[in-house]
Design a protein around this motif. Structure first.
Motif, PDB file in Angstrom:
ATOM      1  N   LYS A   1       0.824  -1.203   0.000  1.00  0.00           N
ATOM      2  CA  LYS A   1       0.000   0.000   0.000  1.00  0.00           C
ATOM      3  C   LYS A   1       0.860   1.255   0.000  1.00  0.00           C
ATOM      4  O   LYS A   1       0.519   2.254  -0.647  1.00  0.00           O
ATOM      5  CB  LYS A   1      -0.922  -0.005   1.215  1.00  0.00           C
ATOM      6  N   GLU A   2       1.980   1.213   0.725  1.00  0.00           N
ATOM      7  CA  GLU A   2       2.868   2.382   0.785  1.00  0.00           C
ATOM      8  C   GLU A   2       3.399   2.717  -0.608  1.00  0.00           C
ATOM      9  O   GLU A   2       3.467   3.892  -0.996  1.00  0.00           O
ATOM     10  CB  GLU A   2       4.038   2.123   1.747  1.00  0.00           C
ATOM     11  N   GLN A   3       3.785   1.687  -1.364  1.00  0.00           N
ATOM     12  CA  GLN A   3       4.270   1.929  -2.727  1.00  0.00           C
ATOM     13  C   GLN A   3       3.164   2.520  -3.590  1.00  0.00           C
ATOM     14  O   GLN A   3       3.407   3.420  -4.397  1.00  0.00           O
ATOM     15  CB  GLN A   3       4.774   0.622  -3.348  1.00  0.00           C
ATOM     16  N   ALA A   4       1.939   2.029  -3.418  1.00  0.00           N
ATOM     17  CA  ALA A   4       0.809   2.545  -4.191  1.00  0.00           C
ATOM     18  C   ALA A   4       0.557   4.013  -3.882  1.00  0.00           C
ATOM     19  O   ALA A   4       0.291   4.816  -4.785  1.00  0.00           O
ATOM     20  CB  ALA A   4      -0.447   1.721  -3.904  1.00  0.00           C
ATOM     21  N   LEU A   5       0.660   4.386  -2.617  1.00  0.00           N
ATOM     22  CA  LEU A   5       0.478   5.786  -2.226  1.00  0.00           C
ATOM     23  C   LEU A   5       1.566   6.673  -2.823  1.00  0.00           C
ATOM     24  O   LEU A   5       1.284   7.776  -3.322  1.00  0.00           O
ATOM     25  CB  LEU A   5       0.479   5.905  -0.704  1.00  0.00           C
ATOM     26  N   LEU A   6       2.811   6.201  -2.782  1.00  0.00           N
ATOM     27  CA  LEU A   6       3.922   6.967  -3.367  1.00  0.00           C
ATOM     28  C   LEU A   6       3.757   7.109  -4.876  1.00  0.00           C
ATOM     29  O   LEU A   6       4.007   8.176  -5.439  1.00  0.00           O
ATOM     30  CB  LEU A   6       5.253   6.293  -3.036  1.00  0.00           C
ATOM     31  N   MET A   7       3.311   6.033  -5.539  1.00  0.00           N
ATOM     32  CA  MET A   7       3.095   6.088  -6.982  1.00  0.00           C
ATOM     33  C   MET A   7       1.980   7.064  -7.326  1.00  0.00           C
ATOM     34  O   MET A   7       2.072   7.804  -8.311  1.00  0.00           O
ATOM     35  CB  MET A   7       2.742   4.694  -7.521  1.00  0.00           C
ATOM     36  N   LYS A   8       0.933   7.085  -6.525  1.00  0.00           N
ATOM     37  CA  LYS A   8      -0.174   8.004  -6.769  1.00  0.00           C
ATOM     38  C   LYS A   8       0.301   9.445  -6.703  1.00  0.00           C
ATOM     39  O   LYS A   8      -0.044  10.266  -7.583  1.00  0.00           O
ATOM     40  CB  LYS A   8      -1.286   7.767  -5.749  1.00  0.00           C
ATOM     41  N   MET A   9       1.102   9.788  -5.698  1.00  0.00           N
ATOM     42  CA  MET A   9       1.615  11.154  -5.565  1.00  0.00           C
ATOM     43  C   MET A   9       2.545  11.505  -6.714  1.00  0.00           C
ATOM     44  O   MET A   9       2.486  12.617  -7.261  1.00  0.00           O
ATOM     45  CB  MET A   9       2.323  11.319  -4.216  1.00  0.00           C
TER      46      MET A   9
END
Length: 409
Positions: A238-246
């Motif tokens: 999930k952390e990677q997904a959040l970073l990718m979204k930003m």
């Protein structure tokens, strides 16, 4: 004999125009602002095609305004569809065919939309396989993508592939062509109309640099599937997904676009059910819904994260069926089957590719509409209408395509 290139400014041949006309005719389409249909164009095809060729080769071709048609969206509201004239569609097809040969080989392997030898099912296959390996998905939605493409950046991307003046000039004219909204012609400072023949190719060129190559350079180990502006990104956590979204939101702003925050979502996509609750456990992609479901396997029922026809797609099918089966249709049951099968065949081929058993309820509903039509058309009661269709099924089980999955009783 006079050499062709001594008399004409741009390398557009009559054969290129004729081939473009054949493709436009195959794809059909409605009339533009001049109200000229393909049938009208065909009456003086030789003269009309000569005019297009002559204007394109001399550099004097300028497009007409684009006819605006508002299409209801499944999620509510409307989207604008731009319909060029028949002549403009042919001219766009000339450039598209010429340009596509130059750019196609350079596109990313995971770009599937509107490309030769690529399909939505290929994108769905890859997404299905990656969802079984990666735990999280970032479902990207670009806000009003076609309406907000920056013209300057679009032409800049196009110049990476060609410096040919005639292509750049004509693409710029199409981008800046006015839009007729029914009352007046409005100028357009950004965007490319959905409905234009060349628009999907321009969209792929734009996103090739704005997204695909950016991902390949910055995040080469993060897989994705892109079908035009529909993008699915696979993440390990999930952390990677959040970073990718930003990171992607920042990239879109650099390209004068923005993410739709309401529709962009992070989805947990593991097969088994955990005690921990997750906010999102499903996403829609290309008319399918990916979510955990019990599926028949060699070992019995297994919980798998797989695609099936989405609720939005089913509602869309129901809406289209209602336009066919109504009181105004007075033909025979054979004629009804012929009209319905033209539509159902395409739905079957597309939506029954995965977990087709999940579509049975839709075809059961369609049988109900056919029964109601028989009752209305032949003045039968419910039981008699069902018996009558049952008799037809016993002698001709293939009359309605959807009878393959749902019998008429």
């Amino acid at each position: 004999m006079i050499d062709y290139y001594e008399t004409k400014q741009h390398p557009v041949t009559k054969k290129m125009v004729l081939d473009a006309y054949k493709k436009v005719r195959e794809n059909k389409g409605s009339a533009g602002v001049d109200e000229q249909t393909l049938e009208d164009f065909k009456l003086k095809a030789s003269t009309n095609l000569y005019k297009i060729w002559n204007r394109m080769t001399s550099g004097s071709y300028y497009p007409n305004a684009i006819k605006q048609v508002l299409i209801p969206k499944k999620s509510g509201g409307t989207r604008s569809l731009g319909v060029p004239t028949v002549s403009d569609r042919i001219a766009q097809q000339v450039v598209k065919s010429y340009l596509e040969a130059k750019v196609e080989a350079s596109f990313h392997q995971d770009s599937y939309g509107y490309r030769p030898n690529k399909s939505a099912h290929q994108a769905l296959d890859v997404a299905k396989g990656r969802c079984s390996y990666y735990s999280w998905v970032l479902d990207i939605d670009i806000k009003g993508f076609f309406d907000n493409i920056d013209h300057e950046l679009m032409l800049k991307a196009l110049k990476r592939y060609t410096q040919e003046t005639w292509i750049l000039n004509y693409v710029e004219r199409w981008l800046k062509a006015g839009v007729f909204n029914g009352n007046e012609v409005e100028s357009r400072e950004k965007g490319t109309p959905q409905g234009g023949v060349i628009s999907p190719l321009l969209a792929n060129i734009f996103l090739h640099f704005a997204f695909d190559m950016w991902m390949l350079k910055r995040y080469p180990h993060v897989p994705f599937e892109r079908y035009c502006d529909d993008v699915i990104i696979h993440c390990s956590g999930k952390e990677q997904a959040l970073l990718m979204k930003m990171a992607i939101a920042k990239r879109m702003k650099e390209c004068k676009l923005e993410l739709n925050e309401q529709k962009t979502q992070i989805v947990y996509c593991r097969n088994q059910i955990h005690k921990e609750k997750y906010e999102q456990v499903s996403f829609d992609f290309l008319g399918y819904t990916f979510r955990p479901r019990y599926c028949p396997t060699k070992k019995g029922l297994s919980l798998l994260f797989t695609p099936c026809m989405s609720t939005h797609s089913k509602n869309d099918v129901r809406e289209k069926v209602r336009k066919v089966i109504n009181r105004s249709f007075k033909g025979s049951v054979q004629q009804l089957a012929q009209v319905l099968n033209q539509k159902v065949r395409g739905w079957f081929q597309y939506y029954c590719q995965y977990n087709k058993y999940t579509t049975v309820g839709l075809w059961y509903w369609l049988n109900g509409k056919v029964i109601n039509w028989v009752m209305e058309n032949r003045h039968f009661g419910m039981r008699r209408a069902v018996r009558w269709l049952k008799t037809i099924y016993s002698t001709n089980p293939d009359m309605f395509i959807h009878w393959q999955l749902s019998h008429p009783w």
